[in-house]
Design a protein around this motif. Sequence first.
Motif, PDB file in Angstrom:
ATOM      1  N   LYS A 117      26.225 -81.057  22.993  1.00 29.32           N
ATOM      2  CA  LYS A 117      25.591 -82.379  23.174  1.00 29.32           C
ATOM      3  C   LYS A 117      26.483 -83.322  23.985  1.00 29.32           C
ATOM      4  CE  LYS A 117      23.067 -82.167  18.814  1.00 29.32           C
ATOM      5  NZ  LYS A 117      23.768 -81.762  17.602  1.00 29.32           N
ATOM      6  N   ILE A 118      27.767 -83.340  23.689  1.00 29.68           N
ATOM      7  CA  ILE A 118      28.620 -84.357  24.334  1.00 29.68           C
ATOM      8  C   ILE A 118      29.825 -83.780  25.076  1.00 29.68           C
ATOM      9  CG2 ILE A 118      27.930 -86.176  22.683  1.00 29.68           C
ATOM     10  CD1 ILE A 118      31.331 -85.018  22.275  1.00 29.68           C
ATOM     11  N   VAL A 120      32.333 -82.481  27.692  1.00 29.83           N
ATOM     12  CA  VAL A 120      32.387 -82.818  29.118  1.00 29.83           C
ATOM     13  C   VAL A 120      31.971 -81.629  29.983  1.00 29.83           C
ATOM     14  CG1 VAL A 120      33.926 -83.481  31.001  1.00 29.83           C
ATOM     15  CG2 VAL A 120      34.146 -84.580  28.784  1.00 29.83           C
ATOM     16  N   GLU A 121      32.385 -80.429  29.597  1.00 30.22           N
ATOM     17  CA  GLU A 121      32.029 -79.255  30.404  1.00 30.22           C
ATOM     18  C   GLU A 121      30.998 -78.392  29.682  1.00 30.22           C
ATOM     19  OE1 GLU A 121      35.679 -77.396  31.701  1.00 30.22           O
ATOM     20  OE2 GLU A 121      36.056 -79.015  33.127  1.00 30.22           O
ATOM     21  N   ARG A 122      29.981 -79.047  29.128  1.00 34.63           N
ATOM     22  CA  ARG A 122      28.991 -78.286  28.364  1.00 34.63           C
ATOM     23  C   ARG A 122      28.156 -77.370  29.253  1.00 34.63           C
ATOM     24  NH1 ARG A 122      27.785 -83.816  27.709  1.00 34.63           N
ATOM     25  NH2 ARG A 122      25.816 -84.524  28.614  1.00 34.63           N
ATOM     26  N   GLY A 123      28.319 -77.505  30.568  1.00 32.62           N
ATOM     27  CA  GLY A 123      27.646 -76.601  31.504  1.00 32.62           C
ATOM     28  C   GLY A 123      28.023 -75.143  31.262  1.00 32.62           C
ATOM     29  N   LYS A 429      35.680 -74.965  42.605  1.00 27.58           N
ATOM     30  CA  LYS A 429      34.596 -75.696  41.943  1.00 27.58           C
ATOM     31  C   LYS A 429      34.077 -76.872  42.786  1.00 27.58           C
ATOM     32  CE  LYS A 429      33.944 -78.126  37.586  1.00 27.58           C
ATOM     33  NZ  LYS A 429      34.627 -78.543  36.363  1.00 27.58           N
TER      34      LYS A 429
END
Lengths: 520, 316
Positions: A117-118, A120-123, A429
């Motif tokens: 949910k929060i 930073v790199e939840r990708g 990246k």
Amino acid sequence: MAGISVAALFAAAAPAMAAWECPETGGDLTFGQEAKVNSLDMHASSTISTRNVAMHIFESLMTRDETNNPILELAEAVDTSEDGLTYTFTLRDGITFHDGSDMTSADVAASFDRYSKIGVERGILSNVESWETPDDLTFVVHMSQAQPTFLEDLSSFSVPIVIIPSENAGADPLKLEPVGTGPFELVEFVADSHVKLKRFDGYKPNEAYDERTGFGGYKVACVDTVTFRIVTEPGSRVAGLETGELDAVEDVPQASVERLSSNPDIAMIPYENFWIHLATPNFEKPPTDKKLVRQAIAAALDMEEIMLVATDGAYNVNFGFQTQDRAVYSDAGKEYFNLADPEKAKALLEEAGYDGEELVLLTNRDYSTMYNAALVMSEQLQDIGMNVRVEVQDWPATIATRNKNPDAWNYHFTGWGTNTSLGYLAVFKFLAPPQPIYAMSDPEKNMDEAFNTAYTEMMNGANFEVRKEAFAEAQRVVMEDGLALPFGWLTKNQAARSNVHNFVPFRIPRMYNVWMGSTS
Amino acid sequence: MIAYIIRRLLYVIPVLLIISLISFSLMQLVPGDPAIVVAGTSASNEEIERVREQLGLNQPFHVQLLTWYANLFRGDLGTSFLLGRDVVEVTLERLPVSLSIAIYALVLTLIFGIMLGIIAALRQNSWVDQAVMTVALIGVSLPNFWLGLILIVIFAVELGWLPTAGYVPFTEDIVGWLRSTTLPAVSLAMLQMGLLARITRSTMLEVLRQDYIRTARAKGLPEHVVVGKHALKNVMIPVITVIGIIFSVLLSGSVVIETIFSIPGVGSLLGSAILRRDYPVIQGGLLLVATMLLLLNLVIDVLYAYFDSRVRYDRD
């Protein structure tokens, strides 16, 4: 479960030797840290300063070893199904949090819930369909599609999915209670002043190893307390080290290195290859919209001179976007690097039809090395007849200008550190789709197709050999097409009092397995 | 007088509204994106966009401004993007740190500035006068960050008398507080001390030429009474005028000094908030500091009435 056990790939063999022990225990170590700590929420903050402290408090299922390979940390094994759609983690038994509660798979699931949910790199969880907890020590991740690099992504220390007690998992971003499973627990956090940690007596080292390695391995807190004192002024850090108020410091100015080196009470510990110093071009503004102009610029530059002035001598002009100690290292594209050939550059400019268009070098004074590099590059390009202007803003402004105003710059000065150290999958990246920094406003039109092909192969190649080859091709394209202009590798000087032992430079300062001797 | 104070307090409100509008607008106009700072320089555009949404920065300017004022009237100055904490709480927590150092520096400035100014005036054109004015000139000329570093080298590294950095709260340990704040306070005070010595000297010279001083001397009053009782009170009027300015300069100078000495005060908070575009802290912090300075100016105006009997605020 029918599948391939890849535990052996990650878990080290049982140690043949006895586990590492602190030669001396006790002491209060004070570390002078250059950057302020905003928060210890390791899910929601990607700043290095947070990582410096939080990586002593928290741990994750996987992390990286000394040479950046993925290793297991809170998991003792991971099995990958044949179709690559299921990962089953077996957790280490007997792990407790700093609040005394046992770590179970429910805590792992809650941590993944919060991160999804929060984080930073939840990708990195974008291909994850769901997770489940069949029992207290098993955590299963189901993928919606195979992602060959999933375990490498999961072991990233950039913004790791650290495991927290499930009751803390509802915390808003930056408001996480700093309770983890690491060898140190929080005593006090005074923003802009210091963070004090103490040894966590309930810590259970990972017995699959016999020594610290990278961020994992057999970790032991030898000192009683560690205080990360925020000392942003370099002169004050050096003074604090000399008086003994600080036991170790990071980022010693090069100008102070000689003096400190002659002090028998202080040991200089250079950390080489801290980041790649570079400038990245803008394909959307003339004259850097032309490949020949970018190649002319690359041909003109003398990287030794740029790095010498930029860093006062703390550098290596080694070629490559990965260091030579990495298995993936390649010198593909070296023929475009550090040519210092003004005649060739002039010929390329003529061939490109360069007609005195202004070239804007966007830099900042917050990082003096970037500012100095821009000045030297400007001089070298003026020598081949280019019309150069150095645009100086503060660091946040340069990032905003780079991202939002493609008409205002041609080269942006920066440094690639974390992504470079994370390995080949992360290093490019910023150049990757969907929005590469060289073509921010109109990627569809300006994207480099040769690079994208190599990058896609690198990210999705079925095995390491395929991905390694694709990395080499991607690097060659970056150099040939001028997608980035690396100058060299910067050395970050660290130093410690001579009674501080086993303080080995790494991506962040590690205070576990460091001990303070009564004498040097 | 009370009516005057109430009227001045009412004037503070529009001034603060204007200050808040300017600080809000300026920070929005300056390039830079707090979402990038929060997400980190390694973050992808997608990640940055997510953070921007979380922080409410994707809203149009006027919506953000109205939200800011609506919250302000409820006493809510927002939450720091980077600290994740309430702005009022975090600013008030730092205020005593900066105030204690600024007051310490002010005391040093007043004691030494006025004393040196008086000595120079009483020994006009002598070597004492020239020596004092030379010291004052050096004080005015030295940048405080440079002076701070030199003081660290001398008194911390070489002599080992005082710590290089850090802060010990007054409430925890008075000696520790004195040790940790002496070098920062001296660094801050040197410039102002030089200025005040020069102002005091010229004012004192002017006062000493007045008729009532000549009369006092003619009456046979001892010199210390002439200077201490008759001259000094009149010298204090212009000095009080500059105290307000000195105090606000000391506070603003704390941005640099707190950074050099690693002191967690308002200056260091605002300095890093500006560099990292932490809008709520910048806007809220400036508002609180501005309020404090406006109130300080009011106190100084009231003090005029005590020192200068010609000033009567309730007659205008």
